[in-house]
Design an enzyme around this catalytic site. Structure first.
Site, PDB file in Angstrom:
ATOM      1  N   LEU A 290       0.819  -1.204   0.000  1.00 55.69           N
ATOM      2  CA  LEU A 290       0.000   0.000   0.000  1.00 55.69           C
ATOM      3  C   LEU A 290       0.855   1.257   0.000  1.00 55.69           C
ATOM      4  O   LEU A 290       0.542   2.242  -0.677  1.00 55.69           O
ATOM      5  CB  LEU A 290      -0.935  -0.012   1.215  1.00 55.69           C
ATOM      6  CG  LEU A 290      -2.108   0.959   1.149  1.00 55.69           C
ATOM      7  CD1 LEU A 290      -3.066   0.569   0.046  1.00 55.69           C
ATOM      8  CD2 LEU A 290      -2.840   1.008   2.491  1.00 55.69           C
ATOM      9  N   HIS A 291       1.959   1.270   0.769  1.00 56.24           N
ATOM     10  CA  HIS A 291       2.762   2.500   0.854  1.00 56.24           C
ATOM     11  C   HIS A 291       3.514   2.798  -0.433  1.00 56.24           C
ATOM     12  O   HIS A 291       4.086   3.879  -0.578  1.00 56.24           O
ATOM     13  CB  HIS A 291       3.701   2.472   2.060  1.00 56.24           C
ATOM     14  CG  HIS A 291       4.794   1.446   1.992  1.00 56.24           C
ATOM     15  ND1 HIS A 291       4.978   0.575   0.959  1.00 56.24           N
ATOM     16  CD2 HIS A 291       5.778   1.154   2.894  1.00 56.24           C
ATOM     17  CE1 HIS A 291       6.014  -0.190   1.190  1.00 56.24           C
ATOM     18  NE2 HIS A 291       6.515   0.120   2.359  1.00 56.24           N
ATOM     19  N   ASP A 292       3.494   1.872  -1.389  1.00 59.06           N
ATOM     20  CA  ASP A 292       4.124   2.125  -2.683  1.00 59.06           C
ATOM     21  C   ASP A 292       3.255   2.968  -3.610  1.00 59.06           C
ATOM     22  O   ASP A 292       3.684   3.303  -4.718  1.00 59.06           O
ATOM     23  CB  ASP A 292       4.428   0.804  -3.402  1.00 59.06           C
ATOM     24  CG  ASP A 292       5.606   0.070  -2.785  1.00 59.06           C
ATOM     25  OD1 ASP A 292       6.264   0.631  -1.896  1.00 59.06           O
ATOM     26  OD2 ASP A 292       5.864  -1.064  -3.201  1.00 59.06           O
ATOM     27  N   GLU A 319       2.775  -3.429   6.787  1.00 60.15           N
ATOM     28  CA  GLU A 319       3.900  -2.643   6.282  1.00 60.15           C
ATOM     29  C   GLU A 319       4.452  -1.779   7.409  1.00 60.15           C
ATOM     30  O   GLU A 319       3.774  -1.572   8.427  1.00 60.15           O
ATOM     31  CB  GLU A 319       3.479  -1.777   5.097  1.00 60.15           C
ATOM     32  CG  GLU A 319       2.385  -0.769   5.379  1.00 60.15           C
ATOM     33  CD  GLU A 319       1.912  -0.099   4.087  1.00 60.15           C
ATOM     34  OE1 GLU A 319       1.810  -0.788   3.063  1.00 60.15           O
ATOM     35  OE2 GLU A 319       1.649   1.113   4.112  1.00 60.15           O
ATOM     36  N   ARG A 346       3.765   6.953  -0.367  1.00 63.14           N
ATOM     37  CA  ARG A 346       4.236   7.704   0.800  1.00 63.14           C
ATOM     38  C   ARG A 346       3.996   6.873   2.046  1.00 63.14           C
ATOM     39  O   ARG A 346       3.083   6.027   2.081  1.00 63.14           O
ATOM     40  CB  ARG A 346       3.502   9.045   0.921  1.00 63.14           C
ATOM     41  CG  ARG A 346       2.012   8.933   1.248  1.00 63.14           C
ATOM     42  CD  ARG A 346       1.383  10.311   1.347  1.00 63.14           C
ATOM     43  NE  ARG A 346      -0.028  10.258   1.697  1.00 63.14           N
ATOM     44  CZ  ARG A 346      -0.493  10.273   2.943  1.00 63.14           C
ATOM     45  NH1 ARG A 346       0.358  10.306   3.951  1.00 63.14           N
ATOM     46  NH2 ARG A 346      -1.782  10.241   3.194  1.00 63.14           N
TER      47      ARG A 346
END
Length: 384
Positions: A290-292, A319, A346
């Site tokens: 998801l943070h990508d 994550e 982010r």
């Protein structure tokens, strides 16, 4: 004041007083005369020395990282795993001039990677020994050469003036309109790195959440199947499915077959930005995925997972997260700049991820405690 802007929110007397005290304190700390006085005054001496060391470590952090990189590149920790050795013997073995070998050994010892023995030899210290048991960390250290090159001019990176970054080229799905057209040779390098990093945290995720309660697990963005391979023994009856880019999914199918999981696992290729996810799973996982992605694509991905799950189905988001107590630099400094250089995504706090999950149609959102929150935190949500 710009048109349409409302009045500034009132500042309480208490908040205003605190700001004035903070401004006065900052002015004192910034004064060279005060710094010199604090370093000599017994009640403040230790704090002043600690602050001086912390500031110097920030300035010298890149050098420390390069000492670690040199140790990994020379395979120094594995050489010393057989027992302590002296600088001259190590220099002959590793092809360095003896005096420069000594420079590296002393530097590594100062960083607690090695331990200098009274007889002049060097042995592994705890940090160096720990790296031997975590090959994924060594892979990341080698990979950081790309990140350091992209950070050579951090202001240009922040302004978006540096052009294409090395990390964006390394992660070929980042910012590409049609990443599902990538060939196998394009995904092999990052696929291997993903496999190493996912294997490092899979046990923590499986320990924090009882996957054996479910019938079928869908790992979205599952890379080459490292997470599924690691959790499969903990839930022998669990059916396994993986969704990733076609070239990555093909490599995953081979890896899972080699691991003896071919009869339990199905690998699906596609782009979750365009293609519907396979149905049939009652649990889905997003492991360091998801943070990508920026907020818009991340929300679209969560909605796609919601559509693929049955009512009451479970989603696990695993994550490293921003705002993790005791690990704030990991989320906001390291991952903040890493993802900036990558060109997508982010770091988010657990609360921000929870907000995206609610907006995507999930409820019963709760965090499950993991053994190493610095590396991975886990949020569980259910389809409403």
């Amino acid at each position: 004041m710009s048109a349409g802007a409302g009045p500034a929110p009132p500042v309480s007397l208490w908040a205003g007083w605190r700001e004035r005290v903070r401004a006065w304190r900052n002015a004192c700390v910034a004064s060279p005369a005060f710094q010199r006085w604090a370093a000599g005054f017994p009640p403040t001496r230790r704090l002043a020395q600690a602050n001086t060391r912390a500031l110097f470590d920030l300035c010298a952090g890149f050098v420390y990282a390069q000492v670690l990189f040199a140790c990994v590149e020379l395979d120094l920790f594995r050489v010393l795993a057989a027992g302590p050795q002296g600088a001259e013997a190590l220099a002959r073995r590793l092809g360095l001039p003896p005096e420069r070998m000594g420079t590296l050994l002393r530097a590594a010892a100062s960083l607690d990677l090695l331990r200098a023995l009274p007889d002049g030899r060097f042995a592994l210290a705890d940090l160096g020994a720990a790296l031997l048991g975590n090959p994924a960390v060594a892979r990341m250290i080698e990979h950081h050469a790309l990140l350091y090159a992209d950070l050579a001019d951090p202001v240009a990176l922040l302004r978006g003036e540096g052009g294409p970054t090395r990390l964006a080229r390394y992660w070929p799905y980042a910012g590409r309109p049609a990443p599902d057209g990538l060939e196998a040779e394009s995904v092999a390098p990052y696929g291997g790195l993903m496999a190493a990093s996912q294997a490092l945290i899979a046990a923590d995720v499986a320990e924090a959440y009882p996957l054996h309660r479910h019938r079928q697990l869908l790992d979205v963005g599952g890379g080459e199947g490292a997470f599924l391979t690691a959790v499969a023994p903990r839930a022998p009856a669990l059916r396994l499915a993986l969704f990733d880019l076609p070239a990555v999914a093909a490599r995953a199918a081979t890896r899972l077959e080699e691991a003896g999981l071919g009869h339990r696992a199905a690998c699906h290729g596609g782009s979750f930005h365009r293609d519907p996810l396979p149905r049939g799973a009652d649990c889905a996982t997003l492991v360091r995925v998801l943070h990508d992605h920026d907020d818009g694509p991340a929300l679209a991905l969560l909605r796609a997972i919601r559509d693929a799950l049955p009512p009451g189905g479970t989603l696990l988001v695993a994550e490293p997260m921003a705002g993790t107590r005791g690990a704030e630099p990991v989320g906001d400094a390291y991952f903040g700049f890493y993802l900036l250089a990558m060109g997508s995504g982010r770091p988010r706090t657990a609360a921000e991820i929870g907000g995206l999950l609610r907006e995507a149609g999930f409820h019963a959102i709760a965090e499950r405690r993991t053994r190493r929150p610095l590396l991975v935190r886990l949020i569980r949500a259910r389809r409403a």
